[in-house]
Write an enzyme that holds these catalytic residues in place. Sequence first.
Site, short mmCIF file in Angstrom:
data_model
loop_
_atom_site.label_atom_id
_atom_site.label_comp_id
_atom_site.label_asym_id
_atom_site.label_seq_id
_atom_site.Cartn_x
_atom_site.Cartn_y
_atom_site.Cartn_z
N GLY A 17 0.82 -1.21 0.00
CA GLY A 17 0.00 0.00 0.00
C GLY A 17 0.85 1.26 0.00
O GLY A 17 0.79 2.08 -0.94
N ASP A 58 13.47 -10.83 -0.20
CA ASP A 58 13.06 -10.89 1.20
C ASP A 58 14.02 -10.00 1.98
O ASP A 58 15.22 -10.31 2.09
CB ASP A 58 13.13 -12.34 1.69
CG ASP A 58 12.77 -12.47 3.17
OD1 ASP A 58 12.65 -11.43 3.86
OD2 ASP A 58 12.63 -13.60 3.63
N TYR A 152 5.59 -5.63 17.14
CA TYR A 152 5.44 -4.58 16.13
C TYR A 152 5.87 -3.23 16.70
O TYR A 152 6.68 -2.50 16.10
CB TYR A 152 3.99 -4.51 15.63
CG TYR A 152 3.79 -3.50 14.53
CD1 TYR A 152 4.18 -3.80 13.23
CD2 TYR A 152 3.22 -2.25 14.78
CE1 TYR A 152 4.01 -2.87 12.20
CE2 TYR A 152 3.06 -1.32 13.77
CZ TYR A 152 3.44 -1.63 12.48
OH TYR A 152 3.28 -0.71 11.47
N LYS A 156 9.21 -1.01 15.54
CA LYS A 156 9.10 0.32 14.93
C LYS A 156 9.84 1.38 15.74
O LYS A 156 10.39 2.34 15.18
CB LYS A 156 7.62 0.69 14.76
CG LYS A 156 6.91 -0.17 13.72
CD LYS A 156 7.55 0.01 12.36
CE LYS A 156 6.90 -0.79 11.27
NZ LYS A 156 7.49 -0.56 9.94
N ILE A 187 -3.35 4.44 8.13
CA ILE A 187 -3.46 4.73 6.69
C ILE A 187 -4.17 3.58 6.00
O ILE A 187 -3.99 2.41 6.37
CB ILE A 187 -2.04 4.91 6.08
CG1 ILE A 187 -1.15 5.83 6.96
CG2 ILE A 187 -2.14 5.46 4.66
CD1 ILE A 187 -1.61 7.24 7.15
N THR A 189 -4.63 0.80 4.01
CA THR A 189 -3.92 -0.24 3.25
C THR A 189 -4.42 -1.61 3.72
O THR A 189 -5.20 -1.70 4.69
CB THR A 189 -2.39 -0.20 3.48
OG1 THR A 189 -2.14 -0.59 4.84
CG2 THR A 189 -1.80 1.16 3.21
N1 LIG Z 1 -0.81 1.33 6.88
C1 LIG Z 1 -0.56 1.98 7.99
O1 LIG Z 1 -1.43 2.59 8.59
C2 LIG Z 1 0.84 1.99 8.56
C3 LIG Z 1 1.05 2.74 9.73
C4 LIG Z 1 2.32 2.80 10.25
C5 LIG Z 1 3.36 2.14 9.64
N2 LIG Z 1 3.12 1.40 8.53
C6 LIG Z 1 4.27 0.71 7.94
O2 LIG Z 1 4.33 1.01 6.57
C7 LIG Z 1 4.96 -0.08 5.87
C8 LIG Z 1 4.07 -0.48 4.71
O3 LIG Z 1 2.84 -0.97 5.23
P1 LIG Z 1 1.48 -1.03 4.38
O4 LIG Z 1 0.42 -0.50 5.23
O5 LIG Z 1 1.71 -0.46 3.03
O6 LIG Z 1 1.25 -2.61 4.30
P2 LIG Z 1 1.17 -3.57 3.05
O7 LIG Z 1 0.93 -4.92 3.60
O8 LIG Z 1 0.22 -3.04 2.04
O9 LIG Z 1 2.63 -3.48 2.41
C9 LIG Z 1 3.73 -4.13 2.98
C10 LIG Z 1 4.54 -4.74 1.84
O10 LIG Z 1 5.70 -5.37 2.41
C11 LIG Z 1 5.90 -6.61 1.74
N3 LIG Z 1 6.69 -7.51 2.56
C12 LIG Z 1 6.28 -8.20 3.66
N4 LIG Z 1 7.28 -8.96 4.11
C13 LIG Z 1 8.34 -8.75 3.30
C14 LIG Z 1 9.67 -9.23 3.26
N5 LIG Z 1 10.11 -10.13 4.16
N6 LIG Z 1 10.51 -8.79 2.30
C15 LIG Z 1 10.07 -7.89 1.37
N7 LIG Z 1 8.82 -7.40 1.35
C16 LIG Z 1 7.96 -7.83 2.31
C17 LIG Z 1 4.49 -7.12 1.47
O11 LIG Z 1 4.47 -8.12 0.46
C18 LIG Z 1 3.76 -5.85 1.10
O12 LIG Z 1 3.80 -5.62 -0.30
C19 LIG Z 1 5.16 -1.17 6.91
O13 LIG Z 1 6.48 -1.10 7.40
C20 LIG Z 1 4.19 -0.79 7.99
O14 LIG Z 1 4.59 -1.30 9.25
C21 LIG Z 1 1.90 1.31 7.97
#
Ligand SMILES: NC(=O)c1ccc[n+]([C@@H]2O[C@H](COP(=O)([O-])OP(=O)(O)OC[C@H]3O[C@@H](n4cnc5c(N)ncnc54)[C@H](O)[C@@H]3O)[C@@H](O)[C@H]2O)c1
Length: 261
Positions: A17, A58, A152, A156, A187, A189
């Site tokens: 996302g 990965d 988690y 972070k 956010i 996603t």
């Molecule tokens: N969405 C939110 O509200 C939010 C809030 C705070 C932080 N985050 C952080 O933002 C980042 C993206 O999250 P998101 O919401 O887009 O989630 P998401 O699940 O849409 O995207 C995460 C991506 O990481 C990939 N991934 C997972 N394990 C992996 C690995 N071992 N190697 C390579 N790629 C891998 C997944 O395939 C996926 O495409 C994350 O680090 C998440 O913790 C998100």
Amino acid sequence: MNNLSGKVAIVTGGAGGLGGATSRLLAARGAHVVITDVATAAGEALAKEIGGTFVRHDVADPAQWDLVVATALKVTGHIDILVNGAGIEGDFSKGGLATDLAEWRHVMSINLDGTFLGCRAVMPSMLAAGKGAIVNISSIVSFMGTPTALAYGASKAGVEQLSRSLALMGAQNGNKVRCNAIHPGVIRTRMTDNIFASFAAAQGITAAEAEAGLCTTIPLGARGEPQDIANTIAFLVSDEAAYVTGASIRVDGGWSVTSAG
Ligand SMILES: NC(=O)c1ccc[n+]([C@@H]2O[C@H](COP(=O)([O-])OP(=O)(O)OC[C@H]3O[C@@H](n4cnc5c(N)ncnc54)[C@H](O)[C@@H]3O)[C@@H](O)[C@H]2O)c1
């Protein structure tokens, strides 16, 4: 605005996302984006759409970082931007003291080890060039207690602290390798869809009700959009942010400054 023309960017989790929105925006601003992800089909499709490169990768595996760096260096011989966006939320059914060590290590290996490995792999070429921009995606929960997601939250907070050390390292000896952490709030996603679904299941309500309840605690009243995060990252990696390093930027609709956040 083509302020990233000629730059090469690696975006991990680039098929996800936040990573997807960031990859699209950096490409639209002129960067060549190397998307890395374990999600091959989505990563390949996005790379095709934006004229970038996909590497199945990965982030927790140190050896696979060599391939990512070699692929990125092939484009122009330099790597200008690294966005560490790959991450997982972990299994919310194993919260608190039910968090077992395997689950703890799994979350840490992707969120914290993966970020460390990415910076360690890419920084040498940035330091050799004397410049570069790294953005590590932390989370607003790095400032909060997270009993339902112990690993988690700790992972972070680790990403935030690591970013500060890297900012100092990147500024040594006259270098201008900048490193900043971004802290998204809630956010829209797959990740937050999943979190709302698991809260809803635990409370016997619908996911929409769980979301509506939480959004009443966010001053700006709603989940953020991936574009909100991409916009901030695009600024942080641009030359307009030349004097910004070691910063922790909150993009959370004001959530973390309320008593509920
Ligand atoms: N969405 C939110 O509200 C939010 C809030 C705070 C932080 N985050 C952080 O933002 C980042 C993206 O999250 P998101 O919401 O887009 O989630 P998401 O699940 O849409 O995207 C995460 C991506 O990481 C990939 N991934 C997972 N394990 C992996 C690995 N071992 N190697 C390579 N790629 C891998 C997944 O395939 C996926 O495409 C994350 O680090 C998440 O913790 C998100």
